[in-house]
Enzyme design. Structure first.
Site, PDB file in Angstrom:
ATOM      1  N   LYS A 178      -3.576   2.552 -14.043  1.00  0.00           N
ATOM      2  CA  LYS A 178      -2.189   2.074 -14.050  1.00  0.00           C
ATOM      3  C   LYS A 178      -2.051   0.917 -13.076  1.00  0.00           C
ATOM      4  CE  LYS A 178      -0.468   6.799 -14.860  1.00  0.00           C
ATOM      5  NZ  LYS A 178       0.087   8.012 -14.182  1.00  0.00           N
ATOM      6  N   LEU A 179      -2.891   0.949 -12.091  1.00  0.00           N
ATOM      7  CA  LEU A 179      -2.851  -0.026 -11.013  1.00  0.00           C
ATOM      8  C   LEU A 179      -4.279  -0.541 -10.848  1.00  0.00           C
ATOM      9  CD1 LEU A 179      -0.824  -1.020  -8.856  1.00  0.00           C
ATOM     10  CD2 LEU A 179      -1.619   0.822  -7.381  1.00  0.00           C
TER      11      LEU A 179
END
Lengths: 361, 361, 361, 361
Positions: free
Chosen positions: D293-294
């Site tokens: 996600k990051l």
């Protein structure tokens, strides 16, 4: 190989409900679930390991657990020697003394109108009430006892041992102080000045000049000497506060004087604080490793939970699972009859740190 | 009447962003929003009221605020007399001493590998590092100083005043201990046994038999006598712990001996704990009212926030908003040169509670 | 009268440890202690009252409880009808589907190096790992199933019922989705777009234009109509989030159309959030009363605890204590075979709110 | 070398109080302190980096921030393009709509008697009150508006854009919805069914059969296509909840279709939840890296604080510090006049994911 990654070893196994599960069975099934349920199960496992190893087990106790109904759990842990030394706040010892004397705390509500309580002289501890007036006699009882002691400083450990003895003679009732007295388990209360026991001690000075002297620096020396004499230790902490740090500090301080000391070998904490704000109460067991408070290979468990939920379950499970281990447990033996305590026959002075190179007494 | 209910009085006014807003302006705009933002603004307002009233303001300080970069804020609050008496944990005074001596704490990471830190003798406090070895000299410095004192018990208040003086002479640098010494603001440390300052004191006993005696029960007496002498008080608490309770206990203890004492008139706390688990650190200010620790009509504010965010803003705002109030403030004047301290010329003994019926000294 | 105050009624009775205590016995002893231990015991008592009363029991479920090992507890609560309707986040249904399909989650560490996990395509949920690649087939399986449905919007309730049926046919394994299908217990997922189930649905559009339509506004109508048809309700909430509010909103919405609805008659929540920041997840049950979400005389219990500790104990206790109550329980009967569901034979439309003045169908 | 360890690089520099410090100056001084104060300062720095880089900035918003007085901060962040796309709960958009229509929320007390509030039809949100009756017209206004739309599903994004436009025409007042409309900033509300806006939509069905259709699966597709079209993104999250996950999910979903997407390049969250219980709201930014996600090298900051404290300070500081950066910022340009939105001239369909190998439209 079926598993694509070294990280995937043990599958989560969903908890299966069944009628009649005991605390031990519940914790056993929690070992394969996640989050704090798993941590509680690991805490059970770690405590069993402590009992199996030849370690001195310190129990730290903060919060309002005695007023909140856990005092007989702690008394039980002491009496049956699940733990060897208690470090407590005064706020846990004073309510214990009161209930041992026959007074009570009462079920209350966190939504009470406090001005109305104040009018009735009811003290509130979240959802629990205490009657101020019921306790006034006990303050005086502590002051009178303190005024009857010798005109010299007592470590909190010595004072609490004598207080427990006095209480046992007066009441013959079980509780933390009396259980510790009877089992010869030392209690340290490093922040005794911050409690109603301290207030009772201070009132002794109105009765007799120079009364109520507590040598809390001597407590530091004694607690470190305990570890110098018996370097393998473990830590069980309920709720953080001064007991958590005092237990760790004893190990760090002991290490200054003995290379055999290398931090607690096992550690278990049940806390509600979190690490993000830097306070010691919520600090992680990993952080404790950087300080050498905890051995870097120590088995450990940190449970984020209220002790009023976690401890009854844990203690109930241990009562089943630790039965045989406890029977053959090699625990330290204390004597506190004299001013200077002994552990396994060795003196534990409060006036100077033991030097390992000297022959043991 | 347009409002259908007595409950609907003051509308929320959305915070309006603007370039160049000062801390004071930000807090002023936060007074009309909700939740902890509003509470922080109310805290500012309550502190101003304290300064305007003729009250003795106690500041309680727990957590790792000194190591975490707030020691000069606290030193500033002391030096400019935003507060009149500090009650602190040792864990806030020891890092202050170290930095005043020229050592440092360092920016670190909460995700550090603690075994690696342990190898380098780096102690971690969440995201902050300390060099164990840098501090060893200071432990010894404290021990040497303690060994140089008279062979009698010192209250933590007296000891810390003399330590502050010694530190000021040695370094000439600002900090909490030195600011308190120079401003003649007393510091109590009821749990001094649970800190590295206590460890230094304990090590004094290796240097000289009988050294390092702290009369923490005397601290109870002194702190209550302060309030008996000057019954109007206020409490500012950062982070709970022993200081929070000690400040409240002083008021409760004082009330035993003086009917003029009726709990703090103002109270403000910045805490991260919550009330639900019964511990004193997270307890509400309303709960304190049931105990009489706080007057039932006391102006009060409780802020659920990390002090490293809340305090810099609050102190920066006060520096602007309190300027004129501070200039004309009627604050208590202490003298601590002698063994027995005085407040406004009255003695504050540590060996017995003052009786109001006796003529004041 | 011996008690000086109406506030002092029921004394705290310290928890007594004993070997072999069952979950039910532990909770029974917790009723007389304090803090969250007592709250957990009260929650047990409140749930029993729900089962004894003629109410529709909603269960709300947020957090990562399925991945964390509680999915079979929830499946059990559904199968044995401790609850009548589930409101869940997608993040609890997707891991359930995966495990029902034979995949697993794994015990992991919160201190893992996430970059290393990312390299191995391991997704971490605190201390639990999931294998991204193991799940890719299931995403596609959901997408294929969604693409096979009619070209019309389905409420999340209808979609999940059909998904549960499809899953049961494919696997014959127990889980939340399959238990709900077999017991004809409706599941609502108001935030289905915020989950991997939603992602599977979105991928259906690559397979067939116009596939994957969910009528979540229809879910609002259906859930309110359930309550209009059967106005006596109760709420059990695990962890807050959208399910907590959706269950309350259904009652508020139903009250617009039926004066017989007056908020849930019983409420129980196990939460880790706190009220101080204003969010709905941590909001108190008292606050819910101001909204009419909860009747002002509702029996209620709020437990501040991780569900992975509290739920296994609670469910294990109920399995013993609720046995006879459950056998004679009058629970609502649902039929979901048709597009429009029924409750006790009455239709529960999703296209318009029922008007009580109309004759029931 | 003076430093004994690679871990000791940057000393903590105690915060220095000064009169007249602005938000920017305070945050600048907080960069060298510890704990959440430092994190807030880092968050400021990270946001500046986002604005300097060519990234699409998503803002996620949960909790009760609009009712709590932060709606004009968010409107300001949108209007001045500190952010490019809002993902919100309905519980933040509905109070915004009400205040834009001229109604109010009111300062209240967390200790209110909720039964008394219920009697007056006052809804409580911790310390803030809302008048139920004042809002009834607005529910109807939403229903009427929804009933006036075409008989087809609208993504929440399209619906909210049109609602914002309608609101602007009706009131000409600033707020989140109107600011987003005027600045052509898209708003997604993935859990719209769990809010009073959803309730208004559901009531539209009483006005016109088939009204109030929201295609929240289309929101998944649109949000991912936004990232497929412009793969460099950043995430600012206030309070967790569905917005936090939806923003992350959009990146993960986009990566399925485009190798150029590799997680957000920057991330900042202001949360009050903690990671220990496994829920997504409290999950760490490091955990998000395991999911992709990051990006594993993303600049990031996580602040454990109430947004009602942290956001006003952060936004006030940015208004000063970001001035020149904002003037030259390369931000994405949206058009939402048509059913299918565009970003920088490229279509962003809701009915299928874009394939990068196709030529851009």
């Amino acid at each position: 190989m079926t598993k694509k990654s070294r990280f995937l070893q043990t599958p989560v196994e969903p908890f299966a409900v069944e009628a009649g599960l005991t605390a031990e069975q519940i914790l056993s099934r929690m070992e394969r679930i996640s989050f704090q349920g798993r941590n509680l199960a690991v805490a059970h496992r770690v405590w069993l390991k402590m009992l199996e190893s030849d370690v001195t087990i310190f129990l730290g106790m903060a919060g309002a657990l005695s007023a909140g109904g856990l005092r007989m759990v702690v008394a039980h842990l002491i009496a049956k020697r699940y733990v060897d030394c208690l470090v407590s706040t005064g706020a846990n010892l004073y309510p214990d003394l009161n209930e041992t004397c026959g007074q009570h705390h009462f079920l209350g509500s966190p939504h009470a109108v406090d001005a109305a309580l104040a009018e009735d002289h009811i003290d509130r501890v979240y959802d629990t009430y205490a009657d101020e007036e019921e306790f006034i006699d006990n303050d005086n009882w502590i002051a009178t006892f303190a005024a009857s002691l010798d005109s010299r400083p007592y470590t909190s450990r010595e004072f609490l041992y004598r207080l427990g003895g006095h209480l046992w003679e007066a009441t013959g009732r079980d509780g933390i102080l009396t259980a510790a007295y009877r089992a010869a388990v030392p209690i340290f209360c490093p922040a005794i000045a911050d409690s109603s026991i301290g207030m009772g001690l201070s009132q002794a000075r109105q009765k007799r000049a120079g009364a109520g002297q507590i040598d809390i620096i001597g407590d530091i020396v004694e607690s470190a000497n305990l570890i110098i004499r018996r370097p393998r230790t473990a830590s069980v902490v309920l709720g953080g506060g001064t007991p958590k740090n005092f237990i760790n500090q004893a190990s760090v301080q002991a290490e200054f004087y003995s290379p055999e000391v290398g931090g607690h070998k096992y550690a278990l904490q049940i806390v509600t604080d979190v690490p993000h704000f830097g306070g010691a109460s919520g600090s992680s067991l990993e952080e404790a490793q950087s300080w050498g408070k905890l051995a870097t290979d120590a088995a450990r468990a940190s449970v984020q939970a209220d002790a009023t939920i976690a401890l009854p379950i844990l203690a109930s499970a241990l009562e089943m699972s630790a039965r045989t281990i406890l029977a053959r447990r090699q625990m330290p033996l204390f004597s506190m009859e004299e001013r200077t305590m002994t552990i396994d026959g060795h003196t534990v002075p409060s006036d100077r740190f033991e030097d390992l190179n000297e022959p043991a007494v």
